[in-house]
Design a protein around this motif. Structure first.
Motif, mmCIF file in Angstrom:
data_model
loop_
_atom_site.group_PDB
_atom_site.id
_atom_site.type_symbol
_atom_site.label_atom_id
_atom_site.label_comp_id
_atom_site.label_asym_id
_atom_site.label_seq_id
_atom_site.Cartn_x
_atom_site.Cartn_y
_atom_site.Cartn_z
ATOM 1 N N UNK A 79 -67.411 11.281 3.330
ATOM 2 C CA UNK A 79 -67.590 11.263 1.875
ATOM 3 C C UNK A 79 -67.202 12.599 1.249
ATOM 4 N N UNK A 80 -67.555 13.690 1.943
ATOM 5 C CA UNK A 80 -67.159 15.012 1.429
ATOM 6 C C UNK A 80 -65.638 15.136 1.412
ATOM 7 N N UNK A 81 -64.971 14.582 2.427
ATOM 8 C CA UNK A 81 -63.502 14.649 2.479
ATOM 9 C C UNK A 81 -62.887 13.867 1.316
ATOM 10 N N UNK A 82 -63.423 12.673 1.042
ATOM 11 C CA UNK A 82 -62.870 11.880 -0.066
ATOM 12 C C UNK A 82 -63.141 12.568 -1.406
ATOM 13 N N UNK A 83 -64.325 13.142 -1.566
ATOM 14 C CA UNK A 83 -64.634 13.867 -2.801
ATOM 15 C C UNK A 83 -63.724 15.094 -2.940
ATOM 16 N N UNK A 84 -63.475 15.779 -1.836
ATOM 17 C CA UNK A 84 -62.573 16.935 -1.880
ATOM 18 C C UNK A 84 -61.156 16.491 -2.240
ATOM 19 N N UNK A 85 -60.734 15.348 -1.712
ATOM 20 C CA UNK A 85 -59.408 14.819 -2.055
ATOM 21 C C UNK A 85 -59.317 14.544 -3.551
ATOM 22 N N UNK A 86 -60.378 14.001 -4.127
ATOM 23 C CA UNK A 86 -60.381 13.739 -5.575
ATOM 24 C C UNK A 86 -60.283 15.045 -6.362
ATOM 25 N N UNK A 87 -61.000 16.074 -5.912
ATOM 26 C CA UNK A 87 -60.930 17.367 -6.603
ATOM 27 C C UNK A 87 -59.541 17.989 -6.476
ATOM 28 N N UNK A 88 -58.934 17.854 -5.306
ATOM 29 C CA UNK A 88 -57.580 18.402 -5.111
ATOM 30 C C UNK A 88 -56.564 17.665 -5.975
ATOM 31 N N UNK A 89 -56.702 16.364 -6.062
ATOM 32 C CA UNK A 89 -55.793 15.585 -6.922
ATOM 33 C C UNK A 89 -55.985 15.998 -8.383
ATOM 34 N N UNK B 262 -66.484 19.748 -20.079
ATOM 35 C CA UNK B 262 -66.247 21.023 -19.463
ATOM 36 C C UNK B 262 -64.979 20.918 -18.619
ATOM 37 N N UNK B 263 -64.029 21.788 -18.894
ATOM 38 C CA UNK B 263 -62.776 21.791 -18.169
ATOM 39 C C UNK B 263 -62.780 22.902 -17.131
ATOM 40 N N UNK B 264 -62.378 22.573 -15.952
ATOM 41 C CA UNK B 264 -62.278 23.544 -14.870
ATOM 42 C C UNK B 264 -60.811 23.855 -14.636
ATOM 43 N N UNK B 265 -60.542 25.079 -14.213
ATOM 44 C CA UNK B 265 -59.162 25.438 -13.891
ATOM 45 C C UNK B 265 -58.797 24.821 -12.543
ATOM 46 N N UNK B 266 -57.499 24.666 -12.289
ATOM 47 C CA UNK B 266 -57.091 24.121 -10.984
ATOM 48 C C UNK B 266 -57.637 24.934 -9.817
ATOM 49 N N UNK B 267 -57.672 26.235 -9.962
ATOM 50 C CA UNK B 267 -58.186 27.072 -8.866
ATOM 51 C C UNK B 267 -59.687 26.861 -8.656
ATOM 52 N N UNK B 268 -60.438 26.640 -9.727
ATOM 53 C CA UNK B 268 -61.870 26.321 -9.578
ATOM 54 C C UNK B 268 -62.051 25.011 -8.824
ATOM 55 N N UNK B 269 -61.201 24.034 -9.133
ATOM 56 C CA UNK B 269 -61.294 22.734 -8.463
ATOM 57 C C UNK B 269 -60.945 22.850 -6.975
ATOM 58 N N UNK B 270 -59.950 23.671 -6.666
ATOM 59 C CA UNK B 270 -59.588 23.884 -5.253
ATOM 60 C C UNK B 270 -60.734 24.591 -4.530
ATOM 61 N N UNK B 271 -61.363 25.556 -5.197
ATOM 62 C CA UNK B 271 -62.497 26.248 -4.575
ATOM 63 C C UNK B 271 -63.668 25.290 -4.346
ATOM 64 N N UNK B 272 -63.907 24.385 -5.286
ATOM 65 C CA UNK B 272 -64.979 23.404 -5.116
ATOM 66 C C UNK B 272 -64.663 22.455 -3.959
ATOM 67 N N UNK C 130 -56.996 18.904 -9.405
ATOM 68 C CA UNK C 130 -56.407 20.247 -9.541
ATOM 69 C C UNK C 130 -54.902 20.153 -9.767
ATOM 70 N N UNK C 131 -54.232 19.278 -9.002
ATOM 71 C CA UNK C 131 -52.790 19.103 -9.208
ATOM 72 C C UNK C 131 -52.493 18.542 -10.593
ATOM 73 N N UNK C 132 -53.294 17.571 -11.028
ATOM 74 C CA UNK C 132 -53.090 16.999 -12.364
ATOM 75 C C UNK C 132 -53.276 18.052 -13.457
ATOM 76 N N UNK C 133 -54.328 18.855 -13.333
ATOM 77 C CA UNK C 133 -54.579 19.888 -14.351
ATOM 78 C C UNK C 133 -53.457 20.927 -14.363
ATOM 79 N N UNK C 134 -53.010 21.347 -13.180
ATOM 80 C CA UNK C 134 -51.915 22.325 -13.103
ATOM 81 C C UNK C 134 -50.630 21.743 -13.681
ATOM 82 N N UNK C 135 -50.393 20.471 -13.389
ATOM 83 C CA UNK C 135 -49.196 19.815 -13.918
ATOM 84 C C UNK C 135 -49.274 19.734 -15.447
ATOM 85 N N UNK C 136 -50.423 19.373 -15.982
ATOM 86 C CA UNK C 136 -50.578 19.314 -17.439
ATOM 87 C C UNK C 136 -50.401 20.693 -18.068
#
Length: 130
Positions: free
Chosen positions: A30-40, A1-11, A42-48
């Motif tokens: 832990x929530x901060x590190x998980x959020x950092x992973x989602x933000x990264x 399942x692929x999420x859009x970058x905006x979905x990942x930022x919202x998560x 999101x950037x990767x998906x937007x870049x792709x």
């Protein structure tokens, strides 16, 4: 399942700021590190998505290469900001024995940066899926 970058930022936003009344089982760190992973991610998906529309072979390049080549297609300030935020998130996503994990405040600042970067990227056509 692929999420859009905006979905990942919202998560990531929901991880950083859980809705009132939500019972969280993870610590703020832990929530901060998980959020950092989602933000990264999101950037990767937007870049792709961007490179798929400009030069599809670039999708298979390393993240650093894609970020450095971005300078030719967007304003230099956006390219520099993208690389700085992407690098910071990359470091935050990995456990380092002698470094402190990112604080929730740092990740909130990166969240604002990622949101702004996604807005400043040129529009790309939706990828075609078979």
């Amino acid at each position: 399942m692929t999420r859009s970058p905006r979905d990942l930022v919202a998560a990531a936003d929901r991880l950083l700021t859980p809705p009132p009344g939500t019972m969280t089982t993870l610590t703020p760190g832990l929530r901060a590190r998980a959020a950092a992973a989602l933000l990264r991610l999101a950037l990767d998906e937007a870049m792709d998505d961007f490179w798929r529309s400009v030069s599809p072979r670039m999708v298979h390049s390393r993240g650093r290469t894609k970020a450095l080549c971005l300078d030719w297609y967007v304003s230099p300030s956006v390219a520099r900001q993208w690389y700085a935020v992407w690098s910071a998130l990359s470091a935050a996503c990995h456990h380092h024995t002698y470094e402190l994990p990112p604080t929730p405040a740092e990740v909130r600042a990166w969240h604002a940066d990622v949101t702004e970067l996604l807005r400043s990227m040129p529009p790309t056509p939706a990828p075609s899926r078979p």
